[in-house]
Design a protein around this motif. Structure first.
Motif, PDB file in Angstrom:
ATOM      1  N   LEU A 169       0.837  -1.198   0.000  1.00 42.42           N
ATOM      2  CA  LEU A 169       0.000   0.000   0.000  1.00 42.42           C
ATOM      3  C   LEU A 169       0.872   1.249   0.000  1.00 42.42           C
ATOM      4  O   LEU A 169       1.879   1.311   0.716  1.00 42.42           O
ATOM      5  N   ALA A 170       0.458   2.245  -0.799  1.00 44.04           N
ATOM      6  CA  ALA A 170       1.310   3.434  -0.917  1.00 44.04           C
ATOM      7  C   ALA A 170       0.506   4.630  -1.394  1.00 44.04           C
ATOM      8  O   ALA A 170      -0.610   4.506  -1.907  1.00 44.04           O
ATOM      9  N   GLN A 171       1.118   5.810  -1.193  1.00 51.05           N
ATOM     10  CA  GLN A 171       0.633   7.046  -1.781  1.00 51.05           C
ATOM     11  C   GLN A 171       1.835   7.926  -2.059  1.00 51.05           C
ATOM     12  O   GLN A 171       2.904   7.752  -1.468  1.00 51.05           O
ATOM     13  N   GLY A 172       1.694   8.862  -2.962  1.00 48.41           N
ATOM     14  CA  GLY A 172       2.796   9.747  -3.299  1.00 48.41           C
ATOM     15  C   GLY A 172       2.604  10.323  -4.686  1.00 48.41           C
ATOM     16  O   GLY A 172       1.718   9.913  -5.449  1.00 48.41           O
ATOM     17  N   TYR A 173       3.457  11.269  -5.045  1.00 54.99           N
ATOM     18  CA  TYR A 173       3.322  11.959  -6.327  1.00 54.99           C
ATOM     19  C   TYR A 173       3.585  11.032  -7.506  1.00 54.99           C
ATOM     20  O   TYR A 173       3.148  11.311  -8.629  1.00 54.99           O
ATOM     21  N   GLY A 174       4.308   9.919  -7.278  1.00 51.58           N
ATOM     22  CA  GLY A 174       4.517   8.946  -8.341  1.00 51.58           C
ATOM     23  C   GLY A 174       3.260   8.151  -8.652  1.00 51.58           C
ATOM     24  O   GLY A 174       3.189   7.464  -9.676  1.00 51.58           O
ATOM     25  N   ILE A 175       2.268   8.252  -7.790  1.00 53.19           N
ATOM     26  CA  ILE A 175       0.975   7.589  -7.988  1.00 53.19           C
ATOM     27  C   ILE A 175      -0.067   8.624  -8.380  1.00 53.19           C
ATOM     28  O   ILE A 175      -0.778   8.472  -9.372  1.00 53.19           O
ATOM     29  N   GLY A 176      -0.167   9.662  -7.589  1.00 51.22           N
ATOM     30  CA  GLY A 176      -1.112  10.732  -7.884  1.00 51.22           C
ATOM     31  C   GLY A 176      -0.903  11.882  -6.929  1.00 51.22           C
ATOM     32  O   GLY A 176      -0.750  11.672  -5.715  1.00 51.22           O
ATOM     33  N   ALA A 177      -0.865  13.094  -7.447  1.00 55.27           N
ATOM     34  CA  ALA A 177      -0.721  14.279  -6.610  1.00 55.27           C
ATOM     35  C   ALA A 177      -2.058  14.603  -5.946  1.00 55.27           C
ATOM     36  O   ALA A 177      -3.112  14.159  -6.412  1.00 55.27           O
ATOM     37  N   PRO A 178      -2.053  15.338  -4.833  1.00 51.80           N
ATOM     38  CA  PRO A 178      -3.327  15.801  -4.276  1.00 51.80           C
ATOM     39  C   PRO A 178      -4.095  16.593  -5.318  1.00 51.80           C
ATOM     40  O   PRO A 178      -3.513  17.401  -6.049  1.00 51.80           O
ATOM     41  N   MET A 179      -5.391  16.366  -5.389  1.00 47.87           N
ATOM     42  CA  MET A 179      -6.202  16.987  -6.445  1.00 47.87           C
ATOM     43  C   MET A 179      -7.592  17.324  -5.924  1.00 47.87           C
ATOM     44  O   MET A 179      -8.055  16.737  -4.940  1.00 47.87           O
ATOM     45  N   PRO A 180      -8.284  18.266  -6.589  1.00 49.68           N
ATOM     46  CA  PRO A 180      -9.656  18.566  -6.195  1.00 49.68           C
ATOM     47  C   PRO A 180     -10.556  17.351  -6.364  1.00 49.68           C
ATOM     48  O   PRO A 180     -10.266  16.441  -7.149  1.00 49.68           O
ATOM     49  N   ALA A 181     -11.667  17.348  -5.652  1.00 47.22           N
ATOM     50  CA  ALA A 181     -12.559  16.181  -5.638  1.00 47.22           C
ATOM     51  C   ALA A 181     -13.061  15.823  -7.030  1.00 47.22           C
ATOM     52  O   ALA A 181     -13.165  14.638  -7.376  1.00 47.22           O
ATOM     53  N   ASP A 182     -13.378  16.824  -7.850  1.00 46.88           N
ATOM     54  CA  ASP A 182     -13.953  16.523  -9.161  1.00 46.88           C
ATOM     55  C   ASP A 182     -12.950  15.877 -10.107  1.00 46.88           C
ATOM     56  O   ASP A 182     -13.325  15.228 -11.083  1.00 46.88           O
ATOM     57  N   GLN A 183     -11.644  16.033  -9.816  1.00 46.88           N
ATOM     58  CA  GLN A 183     -10.623  15.396 -10.642  1.00 46.88           C
ATOM     59  C   GLN A 183     -10.304  13.979 -10.186  1.00 46.88           C
ATOM     60  O   GLN A 183      -9.730  13.198 -10.936  1.00 46.88           O
ATOM     61  N   PHE A 184     -10.683  13.680  -8.935  1.00 49.17           N
ATOM     62  CA  PHE A 184     -10.277  12.403  -8.357  1.00 49.17           C
ATOM     63  C   PHE A 184     -10.921  11.230  -9.093  1.00 49.17           C
ATOM     64  O   PHE A 184     -10.253  10.227  -9.402  1.00 49.17           O
ATOM     65  N   ILE A 185     -12.213  11.312  -9.372  1.00 50.54           N
ATOM     66  CA  ILE A 185     -12.894  10.203 -10.042  1.00 50.54           C
ATOM     67  C   ILE A 185     -12.304   9.992 -11.438  1.00 50.54           C
ATOM     68  O   ILE A 185     -12.097   8.851 -11.873  1.00 50.54           O
ATOM     69  N   ARG A 186     -12.018  11.081 -12.149  1.00 52.58           N
ATOM     70  CA  ARG A 186     -11.412  10.968 -13.479  1.00 52.58           C
ATOM     71  C   ARG A 186     -10.029  10.324 -13.383  1.00 52.58           C
ATOM     72  O   ARG A 186      -9.669   9.473 -14.203  1.00 52.58           O
ATOM     73  N   TRP A 187      -9.263  10.742 -12.363  1.00 46.09           N
ATOM     74  CA  TRP A 187      -7.938  10.136 -12.177  1.00 46.09           C
ATOM     75  C   TRP A 187      -8.083   8.634 -11.940  1.00 46.09           C
ATOM     76  O   TRP A 187      -7.347   7.823 -12.523  1.00 46.09           O
ATOM     77  N   LYS A 188      -9.027   8.224 -11.118  1.00 50.17           N
ATOM     78  CA  LYS A 188      -9.220   6.801 -10.782  1.00 50.17           C
ATOM     79  C   LYS A 188      -9.547   5.971 -12.018  1.00 50.17           C
ATOM     80  O   LYS A 188      -9.059   4.845 -12.179  1.00 50.17           O
ATOM     81  N   SER A 189     -10.352   6.547 -12.895  1.00 50.01           N
ATOM     82  CA  SER A 189     -10.748   5.789 -14.082  1.00 50.01           C
ATOM     83  C   SER A 189      -9.591   5.598 -15.057  1.00 50.01           C
ATOM     84  O   SER A 189      -9.615   4.685 -15.886  1.00 50.01           O
ATOM     85  N   GLU A 190      -8.576   6.432 -14.947  1.00 50.69           N
ATOM     86  CA  GLU A 190      -7.447   6.374 -15.894  1.00 50.69           C
ATOM     87  C   GLU A 190      -6.202   5.718 -15.311  1.00 50.69           C
ATOM     88  O   GLU A 190      -5.305   5.310 -16.056  1.00 50.69           O
ATOM     89  N   TRP A 191      -6.135   5.608 -13.984  1.00 51.12           N
ATOM     90  CA  TRP A 191      -4.884   5.157 -13.378  1.00 51.12           C
ATOM     91  C   TRP A 191      -4.706   3.647 -13.463  1.00 51.12           C
ATOM     92  O   TRP A 191      -5.660   2.878 -13.265  1.00 51.12           O
TER      93      TRP A 191
END
Length: 414
Positions: free
Chosen positions: A375-397
């Motif tokens: 389990l991990a988090q970090g900029y190599g996975i995804g930078a902090p982003m507004p809520a409306d961008q999060f779902i779009r990021w999830k669908s593409e990651w």
């Protein structure tokens, strides 16, 4: 001219008046005034401002340091016992001193206020002593008050917002949650990170007020995402002051009552290791109460504090978060990698999950997976982003192919 202004207030004078009468009090004031006058030079001035307050002007002194001997004499003169009628009376004094000129222009009233303020600090410090006014400290206090006021205005004007950083399983590619991170959309200075303003309110009631605002905001966002078919746990950082509030659990229940659609298990509270250990018994109890409600806990920045086995046993947290400072340096620092191994081993031994912060490169992920941390988090996975961008990021990651194929290499000594 160069001079020092001294504000003097007698300690215990009211008790003399109340016990022996105003006549005795007046006599005491006259005797002490004469004694203090004898401590001063002919060029100095002593005046009674009212009640038991006196002001001395010490002339031809370059700074307050040169007046310390005279301040000590004034304290000694004020504290000597004296006989009035058949009674021996004794008080003491608290002194505040400030110098003129100063870097900034000040007038007589300001000098009196500065000396009075320093005298008040002497009272707070235990009385029968002197305190020297510190312009730099006073400027710092005024700046903090201004900052607190600006933060309070920002809350009222809804200038704060939350960004969300994804948490993932690097091997499977599952998005397991998000961490809510506070941002301030400052009208003049742009988007500010919490490091620029949270320290100002760390020991102030505003810290709790802002913390509760964050929890409310996150629960609202979880509810919004849920209506969009997006069900994901969100973690919130809880400061030490907020955590130690006597009504912490009660307030959480009240906040949750406003969001009956939100599952408590979709909220995770991240607490700093050092903050949780300020009162280990209280922290343990409130964590247990929150877990009874269904709320999960994570121990943030693990490894930077005490990291005691006893504490880990007593704190019923679900997740240990490896501090990013170890992750960022582990590729070049064998000791940091050893710390990561130790934390992963602790987590597995105690049946806790473990997550690494600060994953910025594919190589970071590869090494973590090889050492048993998925389990991990970090900029190599995804930078902090507004809520409306999060779902779009999830669908593409998607996780890197090198991560999917990694195998946990169990240490030889296990």
């Amino acid at each position: 001219q160069k001079l020092v202004v001294v504000f003097l207030d007698l300690d215990g004078f009211k008790a003399i008046n109340d016990s022996f009468g105003h006549k005795s009090g007046d006599q005491l004031l006259m005797v002490l005034a004469l004694r203090m006058q004898e401590c001063l030079r002919e060029s100095d001035t002593l005046s009674r401002m009212g009640g038991d307050e006196f002001v001395a002007i010490l002339s031809d002194l370059s700074d307050v340091a040169n007046s310390i001997m005279m301040l000590t004499r004034l304290l000694d003169a004020a504290s000597q016992p004296l006989r009035i009628d058949d009674f021996v009376l004794q008080v003491s004094a608290s002194l505040g001193a400030t110098a003129y000129p100063q870097l900034e222009e000040v007038d007589a009233d300001q000098l009196l206020r500065q000396a009075d303020q320093a005298m008040y600090q002497a009272k707070l410090a235990g009385k029968n002593r002197y305190q020297i006014y510190d312009p730099a400290h006073d400027s710092s206090i005024r700046a903090r008050h201004e900052s607190l006021g600006r933060i309070r205005d920002a809350m009222r004007k809804q200038e704060f917002m939350l960004y969300y950083q994804p948490k993932v399983n690097m091997r499977t590619g599952d998005v397991i949650g998000a961490e809510a991170l506070l941002r301030w959309q400052h009208p003049e200075n742009g988007l500010l990170l919490p490091t620029t303003f949270l320290s100002t309110i760390e020991d102030h009631p505003l810290a709790t007020e802002l913390g509760e605002w964050v929890v409310n905001y996150v629960l609202s966002q979880i509810r919004t995402w849920s209506t969009q078919g997006f069900d994901i746990p969100v973690s919130v950082n809880i400061g030490a002051r907020h955590l130690q509030q006597s009504n912490f659990v009660e307030r959480l229940r009240e906040i949750f009552a406003g969001y009956p659609e939100v599952k408590p298990s979709n909220l995770e509270l991240e607490i700093m290791e050092t903050g949780a250990l300020e009162d280990i018994a209280k922290s343990s109890l409130l964590i247990a109460e929150c877990r009874d409600m269904g709320i999960n806990f994570a121990l943030d920045d693990f490894g930077t504090g005490y990291s005691s086995l006893t504490y880990l046993k007593r704190l019923s947290v679900n997740l240990l978060k490896i501090d990013k400072s170890f992750v960022l340096n582990m590729l070049d620092d064998a000791e940091d990698l050893a710390i990561i191994d130790a934390v992963v081993g602790l987590a597995h031994s105690f049946g806790r999950q473990v997550l690494a912060e600060g994953v910025e490169t594919i190589e970071h992920g590869i090494v973590l997976l090889q050492h048993g941390c998925e389990l991990a988090q970090g900029y190599g996975i995804g930078a902090p982003m507004p809520a409306d961008q999060f779902i779009r990021w999830k669908s593409e990651w998607k996780p890197d192919s090198a991560w999917i194929s990694q195998v946990f290499v169990k240490p030889a000594n296990e």
